[in-house]
Design a protein around this motif. Structure first.
Motif, PDB file in Angstrom:
ATOM      1  N   UNK A 189     -12.749  -3.394   9.115  1.00 12.26           N
ATOM      2  CA  UNK A 189     -11.663  -2.627   8.407  1.00 12.26           C
ATOM      3  C   UNK A 189     -10.462  -3.352   8.464  1.00 12.26           C
ATOM      4  N   UNK A 190      -9.266  -2.573   8.225  1.00 10.53           N
ATOM      5  CA  UNK A 190      -8.074  -3.595   8.052  1.00 10.53           C
ATOM      6  C   UNK A 190      -7.584  -4.370   9.322  1.00 10.53           C
ATOM      7  N   UNK A 191      -7.634  -5.797   8.949  1.00  9.86           N
ATOM      8  CA  UNK A 191      -7.374  -6.548  10.134  1.00  9.86           C
ATOM      9  C   UNK A 191      -6.057  -7.329  10.061  1.00  9.86           C
ATOM     10  N   UNK A 192      -4.844  -7.100  10.964  1.00 10.94           N
ATOM     11  CA  UNK A 192      -3.718  -7.518  10.873  1.00 10.94           C
ATOM     12  C   UNK A 192      -3.785  -9.117  11.296  1.00 10.94           C
ATOM     13  N   UNK A 193      -3.958 -10.091  10.140  1.00 11.55           N
ATOM     14  CA  UNK A 193      -3.952 -11.370  10.292  1.00 11.55           C
ATOM     15  C   UNK A 193      -2.698 -11.998  10.636  1.00 11.55           C
ATOM     16  N   UNK A 194      -2.569 -13.105  11.089  1.00  8.60           N
ATOM     17  CA  UNK A 194      -1.274 -13.603  10.973  1.00  8.60           C
ATOM     18  C   UNK A 194      -0.305 -13.784   9.996  1.00  8.60           C
ATOM     19  N   UNK A 195      -1.122 -13.958   8.830  1.00  5.79           N
ATOM     20  CA  UNK A 195      -0.252 -14.098   7.480  1.00  5.79           C
ATOM     21  C   UNK A 195       0.135 -12.556   7.179  1.00  5.79           C
ATOM     22  N   UNK A 196      -0.695 -11.692   7.308  1.00  5.45           N
ATOM     23  CA  UNK A 196      -0.163 -10.336   6.953  1.00  5.45           C
ATOM     24  C   UNK A 196       0.947  -9.874   7.771  1.00  5.45           C
ATOM     25  N   UNK A 197       0.806 -10.207   9.156  1.00 10.70           N
ATOM     26  CA  UNK A 197       1.645  -9.896  10.159  1.00 10.70           C
ATOM     27  C   UNK A 197       3.201 -10.301   9.899  1.00 10.70           C
ATOM     28  N   UNK A 198       3.044 -11.659   9.263  1.00 16.71           N
ATOM     29  CA  UNK A 198       4.176 -12.367   8.966  1.00 16.71           C
ATOM     30  C   UNK A 198       4.957 -11.647   7.936  1.00 16.71           C
ATOM     31  N   UNK A 199       4.372 -11.130   6.615  1.00 17.92           N
ATOM     32  CA  UNK A 199       4.728 -10.468   5.870  1.00 17.92           C
ATOM     33  C   UNK A 199       5.464  -9.119   6.193  1.00 17.92           C
ATOM     34  N   UNK A 200       4.735  -8.364   6.940  1.00 18.13           N
ATOM     35  CA  UNK A 200       5.105  -7.093   7.333  1.00 18.13           C
ATOM     36  C   UNK A 200       6.649  -7.333   8.165  1.00 18.13           C
ATOM     37  N   UNK A 201       6.558  -8.195   9.198  1.00 19.37           N
ATOM     38  CA  UNK A 201       7.469  -8.457   9.752  1.00 19.37           C
ATOM     39  C   UNK A 201       8.894  -8.938   8.900  1.00 19.37           C
ATOM     40  N   UNK A 202       8.640  -9.893   8.168  1.00 13.70           N
ATOM     41  CA  UNK A 202       9.566 -10.191   7.219  1.00 13.70           C
ATOM     42  C   UNK A 202      10.061  -9.202   6.134  1.00 13.70           C
ATOM     43  N   UNK A 203       9.263  -8.137   5.931  1.00 16.38           N
ATOM     44  CA  UNK A 203       9.725  -6.988   4.954  1.00 16.38           C
ATOM     45  C   UNK A 203       9.437  -7.666   3.598  1.00 16.38           C
ATOM     46  N   UNK A 204       8.411  -8.863   3.243  1.00 14.20           N
ATOM     47  CA  UNK A 204       8.335  -9.306   2.108  1.00 14.20           C
ATOM     48  C   UNK A 204       7.008  -9.037   1.196  1.00 14.20           C
ATOM     49  N   UNK A 205       6.332  -8.077   1.817  1.00 15.49           N
ATOM     50  CA  UNK A 205       5.034  -7.525   1.232  1.00 15.49           C
ATOM     51  C   UNK A 205       5.515  -6.504   0.137  1.00 15.49           C
ATOM     52  N   UNK A 206       4.891  -6.241  -1.177  1.00 15.89           N
ATOM     53  CA  UNK A 206       5.058  -5.186  -1.983  1.00 15.89           C
ATOM     54  C   UNK A 206       5.034  -4.073  -1.477  1.00 15.89           C
ATOM     55  N   UNK A 207       5.831  -3.061  -1.908  1.00 20.12           N
ATOM     56  CA  UNK A 207       5.667  -1.652  -1.150  1.00 20.12           C
ATOM     57  C   UNK A 207       4.242  -0.863  -1.362  1.00 20.12           C
ATOM     58  N   UNK A 208       3.769  -1.224  -2.426  1.00 24.29           N
ATOM     59  CA  UNK A 208       2.518  -0.514  -2.676  1.00 24.29           C
ATOM     60  C   UNK A 208       1.426  -1.035  -1.535  1.00 24.29           C
ATOM     61  N   UNK A 209       1.625  -2.385  -1.318  1.00 26.26           N
ATOM     62  CA  UNK A 209       0.658  -3.001  -0.086  1.00 26.26           C
ATOM     63  C   UNK A 209       0.739  -2.474   1.054  1.00 26.26           C
TER      64      UNK A 209
END
Length: 260
Positions: A189-209
């Protein structure tokens, strides 16, 4: 210390980042010799830096290339044979789709999603199967997707590719069972990889994602995303010799987001 993969050689495609890096680390820890397949040389160098602490040096190698292209699977196999003398385990982890609402896809994003997630698996598997048949042994572990079962929002095209991987697995498992080869899927299922975690923490991911990520967690009864280690543990089991009576299966690593 138990080393259930001692003496075995594994290739992990997409093994330089995210889930693949975690799988490579776990297989090394379990005693395997591991060749990491990477798309870019810079990614591979960073992966070496992280994996050397789990490696003797002689049990770690790498290969750079776009595995969706013709001939790439054969090049990957040659690299494993050159480095370690043979190949016992193929982990088809390379992938990555363009996650967006279906009607927003373009010809380019459609093609990229199928190339990255289906063609990579097909080309690499077809390349290594004759080698495994000749050796009378093989473990093929494909990384699928829980979204194929639960219909996660914005994943229809991605699911078309990953669903193809799931379907191909059962056919290959039946066809090559008598040759000593097992073929299975690990479907996270959804896995919070280090790369995704970094994007979430930085607020740099698109709103839709971010919206899609939130919906993915809502579907999980355990109320948390999976971890890289959760997925790697399932792969490590299927890579072992004592998993030899398990083939043609989809092993869901999903916190209960779909059951049965």
């Amino acid at each position: 210390m138990s080393l259930p993969l001692r003496g075995r050689t594994a290739v992990v495609t997409g093994g330089a980042t995210g889930i693949g890096l975690g799988i490579a680390r776990r297989l090394l820890t379990d005693g395997a010799r591991v060749l990491v397949g990477a798309l870019h040389a810079e990614e591979l160098e960073r992966a070496y830096g992280e994996l050397r602490g789990y490696s003797t040096g002689a049990d770690l190698a790498g290969h750079v290339g776009d595995l969706s292209r013709p001939g790439a699977g054969e090049s990957l196999l040659r690299a494993a044979v050159d480095a370690f003398g043979g190949l016992d385990i193929l982990v088809n982890n390379a992938g990555g789709g363009v996650i967006r609402p279906t009607l927003e896809h373009t010809e380019q994003t459609l093609q990229a999603t199928i190339d990255n997630n289906l063609w990579t698996v097909l080309r690499c598997t077809l390349a290594v199967l004759p080698h495994m048949v000749a050796r009378g042994y093989g473990r093929v572990v494909n990384i699928g997707a829980e979204s194929v079962r639960n219909g996660l929002v914005d994943h229809a095209v991605y699911n078309a590719a990953k669903g193809g991987v799931h379907a191909m697995t059962t056919g290959l498992a039946r066809e090559f069972a008598a040759a000593g080869i097992t073929v299975n899927v690990v479907a996270p299922s959804y896995v919070r990889t280090p790369e995704l975690d970094a994007g979430l923490r930085a607020g740099s991911l698109p709103d839709r994602l971010v919206y899609v990520v939130d919906r993915a967690v809502e579907l999980i009864p355990m109320s948390r995303p999976g971890t890289v280690d959760d997925v790697a543990a399932a792969v490590a089991y299927l890579a072992r010799e004592d998993s030899g009576f398990v083939t043609g299966q989809v092993i869901s690593v999903n916190g209960g987001s779909s059951m049965g």
